[in-house]
Structure formats: structure tokens, C-alpha cells
Enzyme design. Structure first.
Site, PDB file in Angstrom:
ATOM      1  N   ASP A 162       0.837  -1.205   0.000  1.00  0.00           N
ATOM      2  CA  ASP A 162       0.000   0.000   0.000  1.00  0.00           C
ATOM      3  C   ASP A 162       0.873   1.257   0.000  1.00  0.00           C
ATOM      4  O   ASP A 162       0.585   2.234  -0.682  1.00  0.00           O
ATOM      5  CB  ASP A 162      -0.917  -0.013   1.225  1.00  0.00           C
ATOM      6  N   HIS A 190      -4.767  -3.313   6.451  1.00  0.00           N
ATOM      7  CA  HIS A 190      -4.539  -3.573   5.024  1.00  0.00           C
ATOM      8  C   HIS A 190      -5.879  -4.021   4.435  1.00  0.00           C
ATOM      9  O   HIS A 190      -6.158  -5.217   4.312  1.00  0.00           O
ATOM     10  CB  HIS A 190      -3.467  -4.662   4.843  1.00  0.00           C
TER      11      HIS A 190
HETATM   12  P1  NAD Z   1      -1.816 -18.647  -4.027  1.00  0.00           P
HETATM   13  O1  NAD Z   1      -3.139 -19.351  -3.933  1.00  0.00           O
HETATM   14  O2  NAD Z   1      -1.191 -18.508  -5.363  1.00  0.00           O
HETATM   15  O3  NAD Z   1      -0.770 -19.380  -3.101  1.00  0.00           O
HETATM   16  C1  NAD Z   1      -1.053 -19.652  -1.780  1.00  0.00           C
HETATM   17  C2  NAD Z   1      -0.283 -20.908  -1.429  1.00  0.00           C
HETATM   18  O4  NAD Z   1      -0.458 -21.132  -0.051  1.00  0.00           O
HETATM   19  C3  NAD Z   1      -0.810 -22.169  -2.156  1.00  0.00           C
HETATM   20  O5  NAD Z   1       0.271 -22.786  -2.824  1.00  0.00           O
HETATM   21  C4  NAD Z   1      -1.373 -23.023  -1.045  1.00  0.00           C
HETATM   22  O6  NAD Z   1      -1.158 -24.405  -1.273  1.00  0.00           O
HETATM   23  C5  NAD Z   1      -0.571 -22.522   0.150  1.00  0.00           C
HETATM   24  N1  NAD Z   1      -1.199 -22.736   1.447  1.00  0.00           N
HETATM   25  C6  NAD Z   1      -2.500 -22.618   1.788  1.00  0.00           C
HETATM   26  N2  NAD Z   1      -2.679 -22.921   3.075  1.00  0.00           N
HETATM   27  C7  NAD Z   1      -1.461 -23.221   3.578  1.00  0.00           C
HETATM   28  C8  NAD Z   1      -0.994 -23.630   4.846  1.00  0.00           C
HETATM   29  N3  NAD Z   1      -1.837 -23.804   5.865  1.00  0.00           N
HETATM   30  N4  NAD Z   1       0.329 -23.850   4.999  1.00  0.00           N
HETATM   31  C9  NAD Z   1       1.179 -23.698   3.969  1.00  0.00           C
HETATM   32  N5  NAD Z   1       0.795 -23.341   2.735  1.00  0.00           N
HETATM   33  C10 NAD Z   1      -0.509 -23.101   2.550  1.00  0.00           C
HETATM   34  O7  NAD Z   1      -1.998 -17.237  -3.308  1.00  0.00           O
HETATM   35  P2  NAD Z   1      -1.031 -15.971  -3.394  1.00  0.00           P
HETATM   36  O8  NAD Z   1      -1.444 -15.139  -4.534  1.00  0.00           O
HETATM   37  O9  NAD Z   1       0.384 -16.408  -3.273  1.00  0.00           O
HETATM   38  O10 NAD Z   1      -1.509 -15.161  -2.077  1.00  0.00           O
HETATM   39  C11 NAD Z   1      -1.253 -15.664  -0.796  1.00  0.00           C
HETATM   40  C12 NAD Z   1      -1.910 -14.764   0.248  1.00  0.00           C
HETATM   41  O11 NAD Z   1      -1.316 -13.473   0.242  1.00  0.00           O
HETATM   42  C13 NAD Z   1      -3.406 -14.532   0.056  1.00  0.00           C
HETATM   43  O12 NAD Z   1      -4.063 -14.581   1.316  1.00  0.00           O
HETATM   44  C14 NAD Z   1      -3.466 -13.131  -0.514  1.00  0.00           C
HETATM   45  O13 NAD Z   1      -4.709 -12.507  -0.278  1.00  0.00           O
HETATM   46  C15 NAD Z   1      -2.354 -12.484   0.270  1.00  0.00           C
HETATM   47  N6  NAD Z   1      -1.820 -11.223  -0.267  1.00  0.00           N
HETATM   48  C16 NAD Z   1      -1.520 -10.240   0.638  1.00  0.00           C
HETATM   49  C17 NAD Z   1      -0.961  -9.048   0.211  1.00  0.00           C
HETATM   50  C18 NAD Z   1      -0.640  -7.938   1.178  1.00  0.00           C
HETATM   51  O14 NAD Z   1      -0.275  -6.858   0.728  1.00  0.00           O
HETATM   52  N7  NAD Z   1      -0.703  -8.134   2.474  1.00  0.00           N
HETATM   53  C19 NAD Z   1      -0.706  -8.863  -1.157  1.00  0.00           C
HETATM   54  C20 NAD Z   1      -1.022  -9.885  -2.046  1.00  0.00           C
HETATM   55  C21 NAD Z   1      -1.579 -11.071  -1.582  1.00  0.00           C
HETATM   56  C1  LMR Z   2      -3.458  -6.702  -2.454  1.00  0.00           C
HETATM   57  O1  LMR Z   2      -3.508  -5.658  -1.811  1.00  0.00           O
HETATM   58  O2  LMR Z   2      -3.190  -6.704  -3.686  1.00  0.00           O
HETATM   59  C2  LMR Z   2      -3.651  -8.015  -1.751  1.00  0.00           C
HETATM   60  O3  LMR Z   2      -4.009  -7.842  -0.419  1.00  0.00           O
HETATM   61  C3  LMR Z   2      -4.574  -8.931  -2.468  1.00  0.00           C
HETATM   62  C4  LMR Z   2      -6.012  -8.499  -2.346  1.00  0.00           C
HETATM   63  O4  LMR Z   2      -6.846  -9.352  -2.041  1.00  0.00           O
HETATM   64  O5  LMR Z   2      -6.298  -7.322  -2.552  1.00  0.00           O
END
Ligand code: NAD
Ligand code: LMR
Length: 331
Positions: A162, A190
Site C-alpha cells: 500500500d 490492510h
Molecule cells: P496462491 O493461492 O497462489 O498461493 C497460496 C499458497 O499457499 C498455495 O500454494 C497453497 O497451497 C498454500 N497454502 C495454503 N494454506 C497453507 C498452509 N496452511 N500452509 C502452507 N501453505 C498453505 O496465493 P497468493 O497469490 O500467493 O496469495 C497468498 C496470500 O497473500 C493470500 O491470502 C493473498 O490474499 C495475500 N496477499 C496479501 C498481500 C498484502 O499486501 N498483504 C498482497 C497480495 C496477496
Molecule cells: C493486495 O492488496 O493486492 C492483496 O491484499 C490482495 C487483495 O486481495 O487485494
């Protein structure tokens, strides 16, 4: 003399963010060009997923990164977090179109109970945690409560994406480069209620609202764009942000590992001590400085304009609501 390797545990390592993140850690972007690392990768105990993780590990091997001193792949938290100095908790379900991040809370929240317990049991004495999996503030709160004996200050969640988004939007509007935007400040959760501050954020050393004299844009489009950027990316790409999230996590950990340059700060979700009226104990985004030795401080005494103040109250209310929804996981 070669430094001892830092053990970095990454959960969800075969996911989208994991794939963009691991080569950057292994190449030195997170801890510096002279700091060896050992990657400890956690994934779900599902054959197809562990097979994919094996492929990721093979690619890491094929890069022959000079700083990479070992790769551990496991579906067991006690193996993945063993002696880990940093635990990057990414693994969890991302939201889809039309969802808010906290719609995931009851599905993802429980993951952070077991992981918090395992971190306390087997993590390194100096273990630090960065939570990315959404809703990341409340998931960090759950992990912090579950990791009995680990100091609360070791838990952070990520609003760096952000912060970076706000810097980029302000730079474009002001017709400058993003490096001219400093002290970028995000308050709160967030989520769609986060507060991108335009008074304390500076453009070429001046308050952003003294350079961009368009109050309607600052309070309207700027706020909305930063708050809704995650959803806009999901709408455009069909899946949530990945390499920008990985890059923000590199920035987040890098800037907590090293000392913050004098006079600057970064936006980090940390446990509140009551600063700026945020109830103590919530994990909320603040302007934070790092001492480069594992310690951090919330920057004190920043002025808040009435609009920003009101928005901070709303984002805090949302954090309290999320905490109430997972009260059973905070024992
Ligand atoms: P994704 O689905 O591509 O990958 C997630 C991975 O986590 C998968 O491979 C899955 O098998 C694994 N997983 C699920 N539960 C698990 C557990 N208990 N232990 C270990 N591994 C586990 O998703 P992504 O795009 O990599 O996103 C992951 C997370 O990050 C999501 O919750 C998404 O919303 C979040 N995210 C946060 C931000 C932020 O700014 N804070 C930004 C982008 C994404
Ligand atoms: C983001 O900010 O891009 C991540 O937290 C993914 C989402 O769900 O918005």
C-alpha cells in the site's frame, strides 16, 4: 569472513507470491549481497502441491545462487520453522472478485494458530514474523497470540504494498519520480479502510498536500485508488497481486533488517502501544523506524488532519470488528 546464513521460512512457497519471492530472497535482495540464506519452504500436504514445490526447489537449484546455502521443503511446520530467523507467512487463500479481504477471515485465520504455536516451539530465539496472508493484520494478531513466549514486537503484517502504491500514485500526480516521494504513511488495516496519509507523506521534502494542491483528488481519487488497488488488480488480472506483493515483502523485511535512514520511516503493521489512539494490542499500520538490530519504534508526534483522524478511527473500528470475529482463536 562469511556471515552465518539467515534461515528464512516461507509458507505457501509454491503459490503465486512464493514463485516471485524466492528468487529475490536467494539473490540477496532481502538481506543484502553478502548475506547467505537457507530457504525453508512450507506447503500443504497434498501430493500435487508438494510436487509443485519440488519443481520450485529445482528451479532455485538451477539458478546456482551464490548466497543460497540450502533448501528445505516440507509440509510440516515443525520442520519448516525449525531455527528460522524470519518466518514469512504467505500461505493462505487469496480473495476472488467481489470479495473483501476479511471475507477470508474464518477460512485463513485458523492457519495462523498452528503456525504461531510451531514458531514458538521451534523457531530461532530471535525469530521475527511477517504476515502477508489476508486479512494480514488479524492473521498476524492470531499468530502473535498463539506464539506463547515470543515477544509481541516480533510480529508484523504488510502494508508496504500500500505504501509503494501510494508513492507511485502521488509521484504520477505530481509529475515526479517515486523516489521523490518519502515518508509515505499508511495507517490502520490492510483493507479498503486503510488510510493513505497525504500530510505526513512528503514530495521533494514538502507535505504531499502542499505540492498537490487538489484536496478533492487527495481525499477522493487518491484514497480510493490506494484502498481499492488490490481489487482493481484482481479485476484486471483475474488473480491477486503477486510480484508486486513479493517485491513489497522484500522491501518490508529488508527495511526491518537494516536501520532506517535518519529522519525517514516506513509503513509497517505492528502491535499498537496505544499510539495515535489505536487501542493497545491491535496490529495496525504505523510509521515505523528500525534500529537494524531487531528493534523498531512507532514514530511519535506526527500531525493528523481532521479527515485523516476520522478515517483512522474507522479503520481501527474495522480492526476491532475483525478481532471480535476471531476471538475464539486468540486464547
Ligand atoms: P496462491 O493461492 O497462489 O498461493 C497460496 C499458497 O499457499 C498455495 O500454494 C497453497 O497451497 C498454500 N497454502 C495454503 N494454506 C497453507 C498452509 N496452511 N500452509 C502452507 N501453505 C498453505 O496465493 P497468493 O497469490 O500467493 O496469495 C497468498 C496470500 O497473500 C493470500 O491470502 C493473498 O490474499 C495475500 N496477499 C496479501 C498481500 C498484502 O499486501 N498483504 C498482497 C497480495 C496477496
Ligand atoms: C493486495 O492488496 O493486492 C492483496 O491484499 C490482495 C487483495 O486481495 O487485494
Amino acid at each position: 569472513m562469511t556471515k552465518a546464513p539467515i534461515r528464512v521460512a516461507v509458507t505457501g512457497a509454491a503459490g503465486q507470491i512464493g514463485y516471485a519471492l524466492l528468487p529475490r530472497i536467494a539473490s540477496g535482495a532481502m538481506f543484502g549481497p553478502d548475506q547467505p540464506v537457507i530457504l525453508q519452504l512450507l506447503e500443504l500436504p497434498i501430493d500435487k502441491v508438494m510436487q509443485a514445490l519440488k519443481g520450485v526447489a529445482m528451479e532455485l537449484e538451477d539458478c546456482a545462487f551464490p548466497l543460497l546455502r540450502g533448501i528445505v521443503c516440507s509440509s510440516d511446520t515443525k520442520v519448516a520453522f525449525k531455527d528460522a530467523n524470519w518466518c514469512l507467512l504467505v500461505g493462505s487463500k487469496p480473495r476472488g472478485p467481489g470479495m473483501e479481504r476479511n471475507d477470508l477471515i474464518r477460512e485463513n485465520g485458523p492457519i495462523f494458530v498452528g503456525q504461531g504455536q510451531a514458531i514458538a516451539e521451534v523457531g530461532a530465539k530471535d525469530v521475527r514474523v511477517a504476515v502477508v496472508g489476508n486479512p494480514c493484520n488479524t492473521n498476524a494478531l492470531i499468530a502473535m497470540h498463539s506464539a506463547k513466549g515470543v515477544p509481541k514486537e516480533r510480529f508484523t503484517a504488510m502494508t508496504r504494498l500500500d505504501q509503494n502504491r501510494a508513492m507511485s500514485q502521488l509521484a504520477t500526480k505530481a509529475g515526479v519520480h517515486s523516489t521523490d516521494v518519502t515518508h509515505a504513511t499508511i495507517w490502520g488495516n490492510h483493507s479498503a479502510t486503510q488510510v493513505p496519509d497525504y500530510v505526513n507523506t512528503k514530495i521533494q521534502g514538502k507535505p504531499a498536500n502542499a505540492v498537490i494542491k487538489d484536496e478533492a483528488w487527495l481525499k477522493g481519487e487518491f484514497f480510493k485508488t490506494v484502498q481499492q488497488r488490490g481489487a482493481a488488480i484482481i479485476a484486471a488480472r483475474g488473480s491477486s497481486s503477486a510480484f508486486s506483493a513479493a517485491s513489497a515483502l522484500v522491501d518490508h523485511v529488508h527495511d526491518l533488517h537494516f536501520a532506517t535512514p535518519a529522519g525517514e520511516w516506513r509503513s509497517v503493521c505492528v502491535v499498537s502501544d496505544g499510539s495515535y489512539g489505536v487501542p493497545a494490542g491491535l496490529i495496525s499500520s504505523f510509521p515505523v523506524t528500525s534500529d537494524g538490530k531487531g528493534g523498531w519504534k512507532i514514530v511519535q508526534g506526527l500531525p493528523l488532519d481532521p479527515f485523516v483522524k476520522e478515517k483512522i478511527a474507522a479503520t481501527v473500528k474495522e480492526l476491532e470488528g475483525e478481532r471480535a470475529v476471531v476471538a475464539d482463536l486468540l486464547k
